[in-house]
Write a protein that holds these residues in place. Structure first.
Motif, PDB file in Angstrom:
ATOM      1  N   UNK A  70       1.103  -1.334   0.116  1.00 18.31           N
ATOM      2  CA  UNK A  70       0.434   0.599   0.431  1.00 18.31           C
ATOM      3  C   UNK A  70       0.905   1.479  -0.291  1.00 18.31           C
ATOM      4  N   UNK A  71       1.764   1.251   0.907  1.00 15.79           N
ATOM      5  CA  UNK A  71       2.928   2.373   0.819  1.00 15.79           C
ATOM      6  C   UNK A  71       3.661   2.437  -0.754  1.00 15.79           C
ATOM      7  N   UNK A  72       3.974   1.680  -1.304  1.00 16.78           N
ATOM      8  CA  UNK A  72       4.439   1.752  -2.218  1.00 16.78           C
ATOM      9  C   UNK A  72       3.592   2.504  -3.412  1.00 16.78           C
ATOM     10  N   UNK A 116       0.375   3.156  -3.274  1.00 16.73           N
ATOM     11  CA  UNK A 116      -0.966   3.719  -2.957  1.00 16.73           C
ATOM     12  C   UNK A 116      -0.252   5.731  -2.434  1.00 16.73           C
ATOM     13  N   UNK A 117       0.086   4.946  -1.295  1.00 15.63           N
ATOM     14  CA  UNK A 117       0.488   6.785  -0.333  1.00 15.63           C
ATOM     15  C   UNK A 117       1.647   7.398  -1.133  1.00 15.63           C
ATOM     16  N   UNK A 118       2.898   6.584  -1.866  1.00 12.38           N
ATOM     17  CA  UNK A 118       3.822   7.791  -2.562  1.00 12.38           C
ATOM     18  C   UNK A 118       3.868   8.208  -3.615  1.00 12.38           C
ATOM     19  N   UNK A 119       2.643   7.639  -4.421  1.00 12.10           N
ATOM     20  CA  UNK A 119       1.889   8.529  -5.538  1.00 12.10           C
ATOM     21  C   UNK A 119       1.043   9.540  -4.873  1.00 12.10           C
ATOM     22  N   UNK A 120       0.877   9.267  -4.080  1.00 10.11           N
ATOM     23  CA  UNK A 120      -0.609  10.070  -2.909  1.00 10.11           C
ATOM     24  C   UNK A 120       0.506  11.678  -2.802  1.00 10.11           C
ATOM     25  N   UNK A 121       1.669  11.060  -2.068  1.00 11.59           N
ATOM     26  CA  UNK A 121       2.792  12.098  -1.835  1.00 11.59           C
ATOM     27  C   UNK A 121       3.429  12.708  -2.453  1.00 11.59           C
ATOM     28  N   UNK A 122       3.565  11.856  -3.967  1.00 14.19           N
ATOM     29  CA  UNK A 122       4.472  12.815  -5.322  1.00 14.19           C
ATOM     30  C   UNK A 122       3.978  13.356  -6.242  1.00 14.19           C
ATOM     31  N   UNK A 123       2.205  13.408  -5.744  1.00 11.39           N
ATOM     32  CA  UNK A 123       1.539  14.190  -6.958  1.00 11.39           C
ATOM     33  C   UNK A 123       1.195  15.208  -6.310  1.00 11.39           C
ATOM     34  N   UNK A 124       0.546  15.234  -4.826  1.00  6.26           N
ATOM     35  CA  UNK A 124       0.422  16.400  -4.128  1.00  6.26           C
ATOM     36  C   UNK A 124       1.621  16.960  -3.880  1.00  6.26           C
ATOM     37  N   UNK A 125       2.711  16.727  -3.572  1.00  8.72           N
ATOM     38  CA  UNK A 125       3.659  17.595  -3.280  1.00  8.72           C
ATOM     39  C   UNK A 125       4.885  18.329  -4.244  1.00  8.72           C
ATOM     40  N   UNK A 126       3.978  18.191  -6.013  1.00 11.00           N
ATOM     41  CA  UNK A 126       4.869  17.684  -6.547  1.00 11.00           C
ATOM     42  C   UNK A 126       5.802  18.847  -7.201  1.00 11.00           C
ATOM     43  N   UNK A 181      -1.454  20.067   2.080  1.00  9.87           N
ATOM     44  CA  UNK A 181      -1.955  18.428   1.783  1.00  9.87           C
ATOM     45  C   UNK A 181      -2.175  18.543   2.780  1.00  9.87           C
ATOM     46  N   UNK A 182      -1.318  18.749   4.240  1.00  9.84           N
ATOM     47  CA  UNK A 182      -0.940  17.694   5.684  1.00  9.84           C
ATOM     48  C   UNK A 182      -2.363  16.892   5.825  1.00  9.84           C
ATOM     49  N   UNK A 183      -3.860  17.559   5.849  1.00 12.06           N
ATOM     50  CA  UNK A 183      -4.559  16.409   6.473  1.00 12.06           C
ATOM     51  C   UNK A 183      -4.600  15.183   5.447  1.00 12.06           C
ATOM     52  N   UNK A 184      -4.531  15.703   4.100  1.00 11.23           N
ATOM     53  CA  UNK A 184      -4.646  14.633   3.562  1.00 11.23           C
ATOM     54  C   UNK A 184      -4.082  13.755   3.351  1.00 11.23           C
ATOM     55  N   UNK A 185      -2.867  13.904   3.588  1.00 13.09           N
ATOM     56  CA  UNK A 185      -1.338  12.903   4.149  1.00 13.09           C
ATOM     57  C   UNK A 185      -1.078  12.263   4.858  1.00 13.09           C
ATOM     58  N   UNK A 186      -1.653  12.944   5.817  1.00 11.14           N
ATOM     59  CA  UNK A 186      -2.112  12.225   7.562  1.00 11.14           C
ATOM     60  C   UNK A 186      -2.720  11.581   7.242  1.00 11.14           C
ATOM     61  N   UNK A 187      -4.441  11.876   6.758  1.00 11.04           N
ATOM     62  CA  UNK A 187      -5.275  11.072   7.287  1.00 11.04           C
ATOM     63  C   UNK A 187      -4.646   9.490   6.775  1.00 11.04           C
ATOM     64  N   UNK A 188      -3.618   9.557   5.377  1.00  6.74           N
ATOM     65  CA  UNK A 188      -3.605   8.363   4.634  1.00  6.74           C
ATOM     66  C   UNK A 188      -3.222   7.032   5.689  1.00  6.74           C
TER      67      UNK A 188
END
Length: 103
Positions: free
Chosen positions: A20-22, A24-34, A78-85
């Motif tokens: 999940x981390x690799x 789903x979460x990391x693509x989310x991080x990369x997309x939001x912090x791009x 984006x902290x709320x979305x990232x931390x809630x994951x």
């Protein structure tokens, strides 16, 4: 240039879904912090100081940004979305370290 390290301690009763981390979460991080993210690296701990010693951290993610302000600005948005994951892949709270990159 700074590095933000997100460290997941190898705690007793730890649950960590690496897939999940690799995937789903990391693509989310990369997309939001791009806009501000310069580089990202994920390390999975396999041993401590010797090969028979457990690693101190099960996962270490290192992200590079131009400055602390660049990180804080984009993370603040984006902290709320990232931390809630986080509960979707682990039952532990990560530790955060910010370092200045010299080399």
């Amino acid at each position: 240039m700074i590095k933000v390290s997100v460290l997941y301690p190898n705690l007793q009763n730890l649950v960590f879904d690496k897939e999940y981390y690799i995937n789903k979460h990391m693509p989310l991080v990369s997309n939001l912090l791009a806009q501000a993210l310069k580089n990202v690296q994920v390390d999975f701990g396999i041993a401590g100081g010797s090969s028979d010693e457990a690693p101190k951290y099960i996962v270490m993610t290192h992200m590079s940004f131009e400055s602390i302000e660049a990180f804080q600005n984009i993370f603040g948005i984006h902290s709320e979305e990232l931390l809630s994951d986080i509960p979707n892949f682990t039952n532990c709270q990560p530790e955060l370290q910010i370092s200045k990159i010299k080399i």
